[in-house]
Design an enzyme around this catalytic site. Structure first.
Site, PDB file in Angstrom:
ATOM      1  N   CYS A 183      38.790  47.262  43.133  1.00  0.00           N
ATOM      2  CA  CYS A 183      39.881  48.177  43.463  1.00  0.00           C
ATOM      3  C   CYS A 183      39.444  49.634  43.339  1.00  0.00           C
ATOM      4  O   CYS A 183      39.953  50.508  44.012  1.00  0.00           O
ATOM      5  CB  CYS A 183      41.104  47.907  42.598  1.00  0.00           C
ATOM      6  SG  CYS A 183      41.019  48.584  40.919  1.00  0.00           S
ATOM      7  N   SER A 216      46.001  44.709  51.947  1.00  0.00           N
ATOM      8  CA  SER A 216      46.908  45.750  52.417  1.00  0.00           C
ATOM      9  C   SER A 216      48.299  45.163  52.548  1.00  0.00           C
ATOM     10  O   SER A 216      48.485  44.104  53.140  1.00  0.00           O
ATOM     11  CB  SER A 216      46.446  46.293  53.780  1.00  0.00           C
ATOM     12  OG  SER A 216      47.404  47.173  54.319  1.00  0.00           O
ATOM     13  N   CYS A 243      43.094  49.479  34.675  1.00  0.00           N
ATOM     14  CA  CYS A 243      42.392  48.435  35.421  1.00  0.00           C
ATOM     15  C   CYS A 243      43.294  47.208  35.558  1.00  0.00           C
ATOM     16  O   CYS A 243      43.749  46.667  34.543  1.00  0.00           O
ATOM     17  CB  CYS A 243      41.095  48.048  34.718  1.00  0.00           C
ATOM     18  SG  CYS A 243      40.281  46.608  35.465  1.00  0.00           S
ATOM     19  N   CYS A 288      38.900  52.557  38.311  1.00  0.00           N
ATOM     20  CA  CYS A 288      38.117  53.104  37.204  1.00  0.00           C
ATOM     21  C   CYS A 288      37.274  54.292  37.649  1.00  0.00           C
ATOM     22  O   CYS A 288      37.093  55.262  36.898  1.00  0.00           O
ATOM     23  CB  CYS A 288      37.231  52.026  36.582  1.00  0.00           C
ATOM     24  SG  CYS A 288      36.109  51.221  37.746  1.00  0.00           S
ATOM     25  N   THR A 337      46.576  51.518  58.829  1.00  0.00           N
ATOM     26  CA  THR A 337      45.719  50.686  59.678  1.00  0.00           C
ATOM     27  C   THR A 337      45.621  51.259  61.086  1.00  0.00           C
ATOM     28  O   THR A 337      44.535  51.304  61.679  1.00  0.00           O
ATOM     29  CB  THR A 337      46.246  49.243  59.727  1.00  0.00           C
ATOM     30  OG1 THR A 337      46.309  48.721  58.395  1.00  0.00           O
ATOM     31  CG2 THR A 337      45.338  48.355  60.559  1.00  0.00           C
ATOM     32  N   ARG A 372      44.008  47.061  45.077  1.00  0.00           N
ATOM     33  CA  ARG A 372      43.118  47.988  45.795  1.00  0.00           C
ATOM     34  C   ARG A 372      43.685  49.390  45.700  1.00  0.00           C
ATOM     35  O   ARG A 372      44.898  49.578  45.707  1.00  0.00           O
ATOM     36  CB  ARG A 372      43.009  47.574  47.278  1.00  0.00           C
ATOM     37  CG  ARG A 372      41.970  48.349  48.075  1.00  0.00           C
ATOM     38  CD  ARG A 372      40.571  47.985  47.655  1.00  0.00           C
ATOM     39  NE  ARG A 372      39.560  48.528  48.548  1.00  0.00           N
ATOM     40  CZ  ARG A 372      38.948  49.697  48.375  1.00  0.00           C
ATOM     41  NH1 ARG A 372      39.281  50.480  47.350  1.00  0.00           N
ATOM     42  NH2 ARG A 372      38.008  50.092  49.207  1.00  0.00           N
ATOM     43  N   CYS A 378      35.960  42.033  38.112  1.00  0.00           N
ATOM     44  CA  CYS A 378      36.275  43.179  38.973  1.00  0.00           C
ATOM     45  C   CYS A 378      36.840  42.759  40.330  1.00  0.00           C
ATOM     46  O   CYS A 378      36.277  41.905  41.019  1.00  0.00           O
ATOM     47  CB  CYS A 378      35.024  44.026  39.169  1.00  0.00           C
ATOM     48  SG  CYS A 378      35.281  45.522  40.151  1.00  0.00           S
TER      49      CYS A 378
END
Length: 549
Positions: free
Chosen positions: A521, A49, A494, A524, A335, A299, A518
């Site tokens: 995130c 984040s 991606c 896809c 958050t 992410r 991978c």
């Protein structure tokens, strides 16, 4: 294994729920067992984040947090800046919008570090936390009520057969199951669909963005702890929603990232390369040039806001944090709202489990959680900004003008609520109608890099000999539709190079999935035009390994 409460996901929301449950039960002299499972190898290893933390919820959860010498929340924001990157080389500073005022009140943090600290606080209260355990399947009783989660098996080969290190998953059963998986959690999406939670709330579909981030170590002379810069404009086109952030953290570290709305329409856009272009802008480059890139990651995040929040409770449990979607988009903060949702869920679970009307055993009703959250400042805050993100559907300049009108004049009190339009996967234009491909320069190795180098910095790792956690529903759909119509956009949206086309023995292009790359995130699962990719959990403990994100 049986517990009173099972929390799936050791992020800010899940840990806040666990802490509130334990503090409430201890204050009342009750014994409530709480278990938290986390798919990352360690708490915080899958947390990413760009984070300027508002401590509103933390102040309520742990009032004495400032007195804890181990608390990593120390760098208060010292300056705010908002810049429009009007060209590849020029920028204009504008007044910082009210929603982005952080100076002297909010903190620049690494959320990975904050969650590790929260986990220690939770464990000290008696919460059981199991890292490296991925929630694979929901468990239902005969009435179709959720009564827990089954974790993933270990040691399954690609063939589906057990290997020598095989260990079966564990059934974790609970009277309350709280799903705190973060954006686009696989179990969360299952309950949203199974119980019709969007329809029950009259909610619109969720809309998303992809955030790509790095953490740098910079020279002391270049570092100004607490500096916060936000950007809009370059490299995004007029009709692409996107922006960047630059946060000066402690210890001469700078976090920076680029966020692009996944409702973009140009199939040629390469999200990783857009991030590299953004870093080359002089207004960005000056913050990191001469430094060393330490970590890379990506992410997705929820951007639907109030319009997209589903019904929060389901039979046997509830959705908390980004599993439901409480991000305040114009604030660029989620958050504090996620933590407050966890706090409210923990409180509701405690009250239901200890009520005189509670059943002696079996699941309890969590509907009071949503009622409480709707009476809280979270709902008030999201209501006030509900129209700002959909206002950018008209483009960057109209979106900025509308946001200014909303912030300074209407103040969120307009009697209408804008809609989000089509789901993100329906926005791509076919090649015949698409704009020209952007020109991406070769990486300079100074502030821009190639993908393998960046992936190495993410620490991502998956056992190769296991079934792919990226499930393809129709193996031929990519060659029949995605490649000829959109040019294979999965190779570009991606940010980890998971998808690539290779020629087979007959010269035909076939999609190859590099699942080991991978970053979890989940772009896809969101952006594929045919919704042909389903993200599920790999073996527990695998994926990225973030320490400062």
């Amino acid at each position: 294994m049986r517990y009173d409460v099972l929390v799936v996901g050791a992020g800010p929301a899940g840990l806040s729920a666990a802490i509130r449950l334990k503090t409430s039960s201890q204050a009342a002299g009750k014994d409530i067992s709480v278990c938290v499972i986390e798919k990352g190898a360690e708490v915080g290893s899958h947390i990413l984040s760009g984070n300027v933390l508002e401590t509103k919820a933390l102040d309520e959860l742990i009032p004495e947090w400032k007195e804890d010498p181990d608390c990593p929340i120390k760098v208060k924001v010292t300056s705010d800046a908002f810049r429009v990157l009007a060209s590849p080389t020029w920028s204009l500073r504008l007044p910082t919008p009210p929603t982005m005022h952080n100076k002297n009140k909010n903190y620049v943090v690494s959320l990975s570090e904050v969650t590790r600290w929260l986990a220690k606080r939770a464990e000290a209260l008696g919460v059981e936390i199991y890292s490296g355990f991925a929630g694979k399947n929901l468990l239902y009783n005969w009435d179709g009520v959720v009564e827990g989660v089954a974790t993933n098996d270990f040691g399954i080969a690609k063939s589906g057969q057990p290997k020598s290190n095989f260990a079966p998953g564990v059934d974790l059963r609970a009277r309350v199951t709280l799903l705190a998986e973060g954006c686009r959690g696989s179990l969360s999406e299952e309950v949203i669909s199974r119980f019709g939670l969007r329809q029950a709330a009259g909610a619109q579909h969720q809309t998303y963005a992809l955030g790509i981030k790095e953490v740098w170590q910079v020279p002391e002379a270049q570092h100004k702890a607490g500096t916060v810069v936000h950007t809009v404009g370059f490299p995004a086109s007029h009709n692409t929603y996107g922006g960047g952030f630059i946060y000066h953290m402690a210890d001469q570290k700078v976090a920076l990232g680029y966020v692009i709305g996944l409702d973009y329409d140009n199939p040629h856009i390469n999200t990783f390369q857009e991030f590299q272009r953004w870093k080359q802008h002089p207004a960005v480059r000056k913050h990191i040039e001469g430094g060393t890139c330490l970590q890379y990651g990506a992410r997705t995040l929820n951007e639907g806001g109030l319009q997209s929040i589903p019904k929060l409770s389901f039979p046997g449990g509830a959705l908390v944090g980004c599993s439901a979607g409480f991000l305040n988009v114009p604030k660029i903060k989620g958050t504090h709202t996620a933590m407050m949702s966890g706090l409210a869920a923990g409180e509701a679970a405690f009250r239901q489990l200890t009520s005189d009307k509670a059943p002696a055993k079996g699941p309890v009703d969590m509907s009071t959680y949503e009622e409480a959250l709707k009476r809280s400042w979270v709902w008030e805050e999201l209501t006030a900004v509900r129209n700002i993100r959909p206002g950018f559907r008209a483009g960057l300049i109209p979106g900025l003008l509308h946001a200014a009108l909303d912030a300074y004049v209407l103040r969120g009190k307009e009697p209408w609520t804008l809609r989000h339009g089509r789901p993100d996967n329906e926005h791509l234009k076919p090649l015949s109608a698409a704009p020209a491909p952007p020109a991406y320069a070769k990486p300079d190795g100074v502030v821009s890099f190639d993908l393998p180098t960046s992936l190495y910095r993410s620490g991502t790792n998956h056992e190769h000999d296991q079934p792919s956690h990226l499930k393809i529903k129709d193996e031929g759909e990519f060659e029949r539709s995605n490649l000829p119509h959109y040019g294979g956009p999965e190779t570009r949206y991606c940010p980890a190079g998971v998808y690539e086309y290779r020629a087979d023995q007959y010269g035909r292009q076939k999609l190859h999935v590099n699942a080991q790359n991978c970053l979890h995130c989940k772009a896809c699962d969101i952006k594929d035009p045919g919704r042909n990719i389903k993200w599920t959990v790999p073996e527990g403990g695998q994926g990225p390994s973030y320490t400062a994100m």
